[in-house]
Design a protein around this motif. Structure first.
Motif, PDB file in Angstrom:
ATOM      1  N   TYR A 336      76.225  22.163 107.572  1.00 38.26           N
ATOM      2  CA  TYR A 336      75.287  21.935 106.638  1.00 38.26           C
ATOM      3  C   TYR A 336      74.569  20.599 106.548  1.00 38.26           C
ATOM      4  O   TYR A 336      75.098  19.535 105.909  1.00 38.26           O
ATOM      5  CB  TYR A 336      75.639  22.424 105.283  1.00 38.26           C
ATOM      6  N   TYR A 337      73.981  20.101 107.437  1.00 38.68           N
ATOM      7  CA  TYR A 337      73.448  18.828 107.985  1.00 38.68           C
ATOM      8  C   TYR A 337      74.769  17.920 108.285  1.00 38.68           C
ATOM      9  O   TYR A 337      74.698  16.788 107.969  1.00 38.68           O
ATOM     10  CB  TYR A 337      72.619  18.160 106.728  1.00 38.68           C
ATOM     11  N   ILE A 338      75.867  18.366 108.871  1.00 40.42           N
ATOM     12  CA  ILE A 338      76.706  17.825 108.885  1.00 40.42           C
ATOM     13  C   ILE A 338      77.047  18.132 110.520  1.00 40.42           C
ATOM     14  O   ILE A 338      77.635  19.304 110.783  1.00 40.42           O
ATOM     15  CB  ILE A 338      78.162  17.866 108.075  1.00 40.42           C
ATOM     16  N   TYR A 339      77.471  17.101 111.352  1.00 41.83           N
ATOM     17  CA  TYR A 339      78.042  17.528 112.796  1.00 41.83           C
ATOM     18  C   TYR A 339      79.368  17.539 112.825  1.00 41.83           C
ATOM     19  O   TYR A 339      80.070  16.963 111.893  1.00 41.83           O
ATOM     20  CB  TYR A 339      77.454  16.153 113.414  1.00 41.83           C
ATOM     21  N   TYR A 350      91.599  15.916 117.773  1.00 41.43           N
ATOM     22  CA  TYR A 350      91.205  15.772 116.388  1.00 41.43           C
ATOM     23  C   TYR A 350      89.633  16.126 115.942  1.00 41.43           C
ATOM     24  O   TYR A 350      88.676  15.615 116.664  1.00 41.43           O
ATOM     25  CB  TYR A 350      91.236  14.177 115.890  1.00 41.43           C
ATOM     26  N   ASN A 351      89.401  16.738 114.817  1.00 38.85           N
ATOM     27  CA  ASN A 351      88.378  17.038 114.536  1.00 38.85           C
ATOM     28  C   ASN A 351      87.586  16.124 113.744  1.00 38.85           C
ATOM     29  O   ASN A 351      88.102  15.532 112.722  1.00 38.85           O
ATOM     30  CB  ASN A 351      88.379  18.661 113.672  1.00 38.85           C
ATOM     31  N   ALA A 352      86.250  15.628 114.091  1.00 40.48           N
ATOM     32  CA  ALA A 352      85.548  14.496 113.302  1.00 40.48           C
ATOM     33  C   ALA A 352      84.531  15.267 112.780  1.00 40.48           C
ATOM     34  O   ALA A 352      83.777  16.340 113.517  1.00 40.48           O
ATOM     35  CB  ALA A 352      85.199  13.598 114.288  1.00 40.48           C
ATOM     36  N   ILE A 366      87.447  11.405 110.033  1.00 39.85           N
ATOM     37  CA  ILE A 366      88.597  12.462 110.708  1.00 39.85           C
ATOM     38  C   ILE A 366      89.717  12.591 109.691  1.00 39.85           C
ATOM     39  O   ILE A 366      90.559  11.916 109.550  1.00 39.85           O
ATOM     40  CB  ILE A 366      89.039  11.625 111.919  1.00 39.85           C
ATOM     41  N   ALA A 367      89.738  13.765 108.974  1.00 43.46           N
ATOM     42  CA  ALA A 367      90.568  13.914 107.967  1.00 43.46           C
ATOM     43  C   ALA A 367      92.030  13.950 107.973  1.00 43.46           C
ATOM     44  O   ALA A 367      92.951  13.138 107.477  1.00 43.46           O
ATOM     45  CB  ALA A 367      90.059  15.382 107.394  1.00 43.46           C
ATOM     46  N   GLU A 368      92.298  14.278 109.449  1.00 46.26           N
ATOM     47  CA  GLU A 368      93.635  14.401 109.551  1.00 46.26           C
ATOM     48  C   GLU A 368      94.338  12.903 109.849  1.00 46.26           C
ATOM     49  O   GLU A 368      95.594  12.880 109.626  1.00 46.26           O
ATOM     50  CB  GLU A 368      94.041  15.078 110.998  1.00 46.26           C
TER      51      GLU A 368
END
Length: 398
Positions: A336-339, A350-352, A366-368
């Motif tokens: 939602y307008y976020i990559y 790591y998910n960004a 990067i929440a982790e």
């Protein structure tokens, strides 16, 4: 006994360094000068007329400016060395024309740097990163109960009571918030027709803008509802936000987000409709960009208060669609307008999540790793992201 040369090197590396190319470095032990600010003479200038800084400012121990941002230090010697080296390279123009790099770790700003037109108190253009702010504003409306998650899949025009649905093109009811938030609304209006519509701006005020677009678009169908960046989609989302919240979208954004985040130094311009721009023409300081990043990194929380619906963020920060524009890297996905993208480091991924605006406007979370990276720039090629993350992420991924 240490030689004079050894003492000189120690002072230069631990206290203060002003290199021949104009780079200023302050560390935790330095009695550093303050971060550069816009002067009174510069306040009347446009961003493009601002003179470049004579010295880049690079600090591994940012100062507390009483702006609601906690500060800390880059304590690890290797981390400090690697990130300062990256900052020096940015200052030297190795990656293009960039104005700022800030890093927050575990809720504290631990690195801050400005180059060229960067200033700590400069509210500079966000370009398309503004789309992310529009998305989070909608998430705030859901958190407060003005919309529900189920509403994301309802016909978007059902929220716009001033739109005469009898005059709309075939398939207009197929446009939902979910589709618009993922750049798949499907409106197709020629550039020539847009110019004609803009020639009578009075007809585009308020929901008249949606009325005009959906009267002059080609029909909405599965073919037209393919990913198409921009394409009036953020405009549609802002129209719904304005329709469902108390008062106006302007007052809602200010009261429910900007005020709560302590953001006072900003510009958020209006569109031809009179509503806030939804996809650009927003200006913020780099430190205030960190605050928006904290909402992403902390699942919608700010200082213990749930500002953005967690359900909305859980859905909107996933890779819902694959962008098809040639200029968007294939590794990027879109919510939602976020990559989103995965960053491999030492055999782990790591998910960004990140906001991205043209010229090099980034808010990367990067929440982790409890990590937020802000980059500001005015570079046409905008190639810095992989280079910056290659250095920054491994520092915090141990």
């Amino acid at each position: 006994m240490a030689s004079k040369l050894t003492i000189k090197i120690l002072v230069m590396t631990t206290l203060l360094s002003v290199a021949s190319n104009g780079i200023f470095i302050s560390t935790a032990n330095a009695k550093s000068r303050v971060a550069p600010e816009v002067t009174n003479a510069e306040k009347s200038l446009s961003f493009w007329d601002l003179p470049y800084l004579k010295q880049a400012y690079i600090s591994a121990a940012p100062k507390d400016r009483k702006e609601g941002i906690s500060v800390g230090q880059l304590g690890d010697r290797v981390a400090k060395k690697n990130i300062i080296k990256l900052a020096e390279e940015i200052a030297q123009g190795k990656y293009g024309l960039y104005d700022g790099l800030l890093i927050s770790h575990k809720g504290k700003l631990v690195f801050e740097s400005y180059y060229r037109r960067g200033r700590v108190n400069l509210a500079a253009g966000q370009a398309s990163a503004a789309k992310t702010y529009t998305s989070l504003a909608l998430g705030r409306a859901i958190q407060l109960g003005y919309l529900s998650m189920a509403d994301l899949d309802k016909p978007l025009v059902s929220f716009l009571k001033d739109v005469d649905t009898t005059k709309l093109v075939a398939g207009a009811e197929k446009i939902t918030l979910h589709k618009a938030l993922t750049m798949r609304g499907g409106i197709r209006v020629s550039d020539e027709q847009v110019k004609v519509l803009e020639g009578t701006p009075a007809k585009l005020k308020g929901q008249g803008q949606v009325q005009a677009l959906l009267e002059h678009s080609t029909s909405i169908n599965s073919e037209s509802q393919r990913y198409s960046y921009g394409n009036f989609n953020p405009t549609l989302v802002m129209q719904v936000l304005d329709a469902v919240v108390p008062g106006t979208a302007q007052s809602f954004i200010k009261k429910e987000l900007l005020d709560k985040l302590g953001i006072t130094n900003y510009r958020w311009q209006n569109a031809i409709s009179g509503l806030p721009e939804a996809g650009w023409r927003v200006s913020l300081t780099s430190r205030d960009m960190l605050k928006w990043g904290a909402l992403l990194a902390n699942k919608g929380k700010w200082q213990g208060e749930q500002l953005i619906s967690m359900a909305y963020l859980n859905k909107g920060t996933r890779g819902i669609v694959q962008p098809t524009e040639a200029w968007i890297p294939k590794a990027y996905q879109y919510g939602y307008y976020i990559y989103q993208m995965d960053i491999p480091v030492k055999g782990k991924s790591y998910n960004a999540n990140f906001a991205w605006g043209g010229g090099g406007q980034y808010i990367i979370t990067i929440a982790e790793l409890d990590l937020i990276v802000v980059i500001k720039g005015h570079d046409q090629e905008d190639k810095i992201m992989p280079h910056a993350l290659k250095t920054i992420v491994p520092v915090f991924a141990h």
